[in-house]
Design a protein around this motif. Structure first.
Motif, PDB file in Angstrom:
ATOM      1  N   LEU A 322      45.270  35.789  35.873  1.00 28.25           N
ATOM      2  CA  LEU A 322      45.217  37.029  35.090  1.00 28.25           C
ATOM      3  C   LEU A 322      46.614  37.534  34.723  1.00 28.25           C
ATOM      4  CD1 LEU A 322      42.358  38.906  36.965  1.00 28.25           C
ATOM      5  CD2 LEU A 322      42.280  38.053  34.623  1.00 28.25           C
ATOM      6  N   LEU A 323      47.659  36.966  35.348  1.00 29.06           N
ATOM      7  CA  LEU A 323      49.032  37.335  35.015  1.00 29.06           C
ATOM      8  C   LEU A 323      49.679  36.324  34.065  1.00 29.06           C
ATOM      9  CD1 LEU A 323      50.323  38.444  38.537  1.00 29.06           C
ATOM     10  CD2 LEU A 323      49.516  39.892  36.663  1.00 29.06           C
ATOM     11  N   ASP A 324      48.873  35.372  33.559  1.00 32.89           N
ATOM     12  CA  ASP A 324      49.382  34.386  32.611  1.00 32.89           C
ATOM     13  C   ASP A 324      49.267  34.933  31.198  1.00 32.89           C
ATOM     14  OD1 ASP A 324      49.903  31.131  32.401  1.00 32.89           O
ATOM     15  OD2 ASP A 324      48.905  31.975  30.652  1.00 32.89           O
ATOM     16  N   ILE A 325      50.346  34.855  30.443  1.00 35.08           N
ATOM     17  CA  ILE A 325      50.421  35.506  29.134  1.00 35.08           C
ATOM     18  C   ILE A 325      49.441  34.919  28.126  1.00 35.08           C
ATOM     19  CG2 ILE A 325      52.248  34.009  28.213  1.00 35.08           C
ATOM     20  CD1 ILE A 325      53.521  36.606  27.053  1.00 35.08           C
ATOM     21  N   HIS A 326      49.103  33.635  28.258  1.00 32.67           N
ATOM     22  CA  HIS A 326      48.191  33.000  27.309  1.00 32.67           C
ATOM     23  C   HIS A 326      46.747  32.965  27.810  1.00 32.67           C
ATOM     24  CE1 HIS A 326      51.361  31.777  24.599  1.00 32.67           C
ATOM     25  NE2 HIS A 326      51.989  31.133  25.551  1.00 32.67           N
ATOM     26  N   LEU A 327      46.563  32.939  29.132  1.00 26.87           N
ATOM     27  CA  LEU A 327      45.225  32.700  29.680  1.00 26.87           C
ATOM     28  C   LEU A 327      44.483  33.971  30.073  1.00 26.87           C
ATOM     29  CD1 LEU A 327      43.647  30.074  30.244  1.00 26.87           C
ATOM     30  CD2 LEU A 327      44.428  30.215  32.614  1.00 26.87           C
ATOM     31  N   HIS A 328      45.193  35.097  30.218  1.00 27.93           N
ATOM     32  CA  HIS A 328      44.572  36.274  30.831  1.00 27.93           C
ATOM     33  C   HIS A 328      43.346  36.773  30.084  1.00 27.93           C
ATOM     34  CE1 HIS A 328      46.955  38.247  27.707  1.00 27.93           C
ATOM     35  NE2 HIS A 328      46.235  39.323  27.895  1.00 27.93           N
ATOM     36  N   ASP A 329      43.353  36.678  28.754  1.00 29.66           N
ATOM     37  CA  ASP A 329      42.207  37.153  27.966  1.00 29.66           C
ATOM     38  C   ASP A 329      40.987  36.254  28.100  1.00 29.66           C
ATOM     39  OD1 ASP A 329      43.263  39.478  26.965  1.00 29.66           O
ATOM     40  OD2 ASP A 329      44.111  38.542  25.181  1.00 29.66           O
TER      41      ASP A 329
END
Length: 441
Positions: A322-329
């Motif tokens: 959830l803190l990954d800029i590309h994967l969180h959504d």
């Protein structure tokens, strides 16, 4: 009696392997560790390192982690020339890190002054190149402008400058360089339609593509598909990334990200056969999975039907993802799809399933698992019915007798039609009534 006991034990082992308590005792589960921000940031360089740190600072609940991310972002910005970004970080720090991380007005003034001088010099050089009509010099002039704007955070102007070099490209390598620069800025801006467009342009000149460049294009295309929520296409692109990537694209993505993004997208979208052939047996992708053992193990557990272990790995990874800029959504959507596939795969081999045992395997209540199964049955993803009183799921197998009767009727109708057509043709030939005679008349 001994044979019956052995058969019963084998059946129970199979049930436990689908997520029961036995698998928990034999399979070690990683502990959910707090994200090591320093180790995480060391995987990247350039602007993406800063944006990822700021993303963690904005979305993390842990105050110490937020301050650590801001501290590292501040230090990284001071290595570059983006004064506007420094002002934003200082505002977010708000004096909580002491005087060493306060607003450095002297540094900003010095950088801005040098930037004005550099910009004026570039403009003069570009005007001279235009006057002389030297295509290669004009291309390099616009490219230098793109690098200048990118370093100072003016991404829109950087993109325009890089794209303008296209009219002055004289070789395939020039086109590839232009496309890669445009892709980099587009990813930073979040304009993934541009990313897809320039990946296609670059792939149209295959003779100039080196293996490392091909790997970078696969990563960029995978990110674009991920952003568009086309998870199967994203998985295929990440799985096609070759070992030549190494750390050559860490201004955008790390090899660990390739394993994580590709693995999760594959679990959510691939069927069992594809998961085996394209992920588990993929020698090239296996090298990436070795960098992230948790993802490797959860993929193997999913394929081996060790659902309790698989779900534990997913649960431990979730906070960091959830803190990954590309994967969180996409984390919630991917997790829901993976869980639904696990539920479908769990019920598939059995005629009936005890909901109490299934709830234990999937770490939920009987009411919760019943609600999930009801949704899957409504969506026609599971052919079954639920005995709510006894808490048992019964598979609804197709009515073979009725299906056979329908096929017989269809075959009879087709036979009747064919016989009538043959009789008609025979009568036409008998009375010498054919197309050739009609034309003569």
């Amino acid at each position: 009696m001994e044979a019956e006991d052995e058969q019963s034990n084998a059946m129970m082992d199979e049930i436990y392997s689908n997520g029961g308590e036995e698998s928990e005792r034999s399979r070690p589960i990683i502990s959910g560790e707090q994200l090591d921000i320093e180790a995480y940031a060391s995987l990247y360089q350039g602007r993406t390192k800063i944006t990822r740190l700021l993303f963690i600072a904005d979305h993390c609940d842990n105050v110490s982690m937020r301050l650590e991310a801001l501290r590292m972002a501040y230090d990284e910005i001071k290595k570059g020339e983006n004064t506007q970004l420094l002002r934003e970080v200082v505002q977010k720090i708000d004096g909580r890190l002491g005087p060493n991380y306060a607003m450095d007005a002297a540094w900003c003034e010095s950088v801005d002054r040098r930037a004005e001088q550099r910009k004026e010099k570039l403009e003069n050089e570009l005007n001279a190149y235009r006057t002389n009509l030297i295509k290669e010099s004009i291309r390099m002039g616009y490219n230098d402008f793109g690098d200048f704007y990118y370093a100072h955070g003016a991404l829109g102007d950087a993109f325009k400058s890089y794209v303008r070099t296209r009219d002055y490209c004289t070789t395939s390598k020039h086109i590839i360089h232009m496309c890669m620069s445009a892709i980099l800025v587009s990813i930073e801006m979040g304009q993934f339609t541009h990313v897809t467009s320039y990946v296609s342009k670059a792939e149209q000149t295959p003779e100039a593509l080196e293996p490392a460049t091909v790997a970078k294009l696969r990563c960029a295309a995978g990110l674009a598909h991920l952003e568009a929520k086309k998870y199967k296409l994203a998985a295929r692109k990440f799985l096609e990334v070759g070992p030549d990537l190494v750390n050559s694209y860490n201004e955008v993505i790390a090899p660990q990200d390739v394993a994580t993004y590709g693995g999760l997208c594959a679990l959510a979208s691939f069927d069992r056969a594809e998961l085996k052939s394209k992920v588990i047996d993929n020698v090239s992708f296996r090298n990436f999975l070795e960098l992230v053992p948790e993802v490797r193990e959860l993929i193997n557990d999913f394929y081996s039907s060790h659902y309790a272990s698989c779900l534990d790995y997913l649960g431990n990874l979730k906070a960091n993802l959830l803190l990954d800029i590309h994967l969180h959504d996409h984390v919630e959507t991917l997790y829901d799809q993976i869980r639904n596939k696990a539920l479908i795969q769990y019920t598939h081999p059995f005629v009936s399933v005890d909901l109490n045992m299934m709830a234990n395997a999937f770490k939920t209540t009987v009411a919760g698992i019943q609600k999930e199964l009801e949704a899957l049955i409504t969506d026609n993803q599971i052919q079954a019915r639920i005995d709510s009183h006894n808490k048992i799921l019964y598979a609804r197998h197709a009515d073979q007798r009725n299906a056979t009767f329908q096929r017989v009727l269809q075959t009879g109708n087709e036979f009747d039609r064919d016989v009538r057509a043959m009789l008609l043709r025979t009568n036409l030939l008998k009375h010498d009534y054919n197309q050739r005679n009609c034309r003569k008349l």
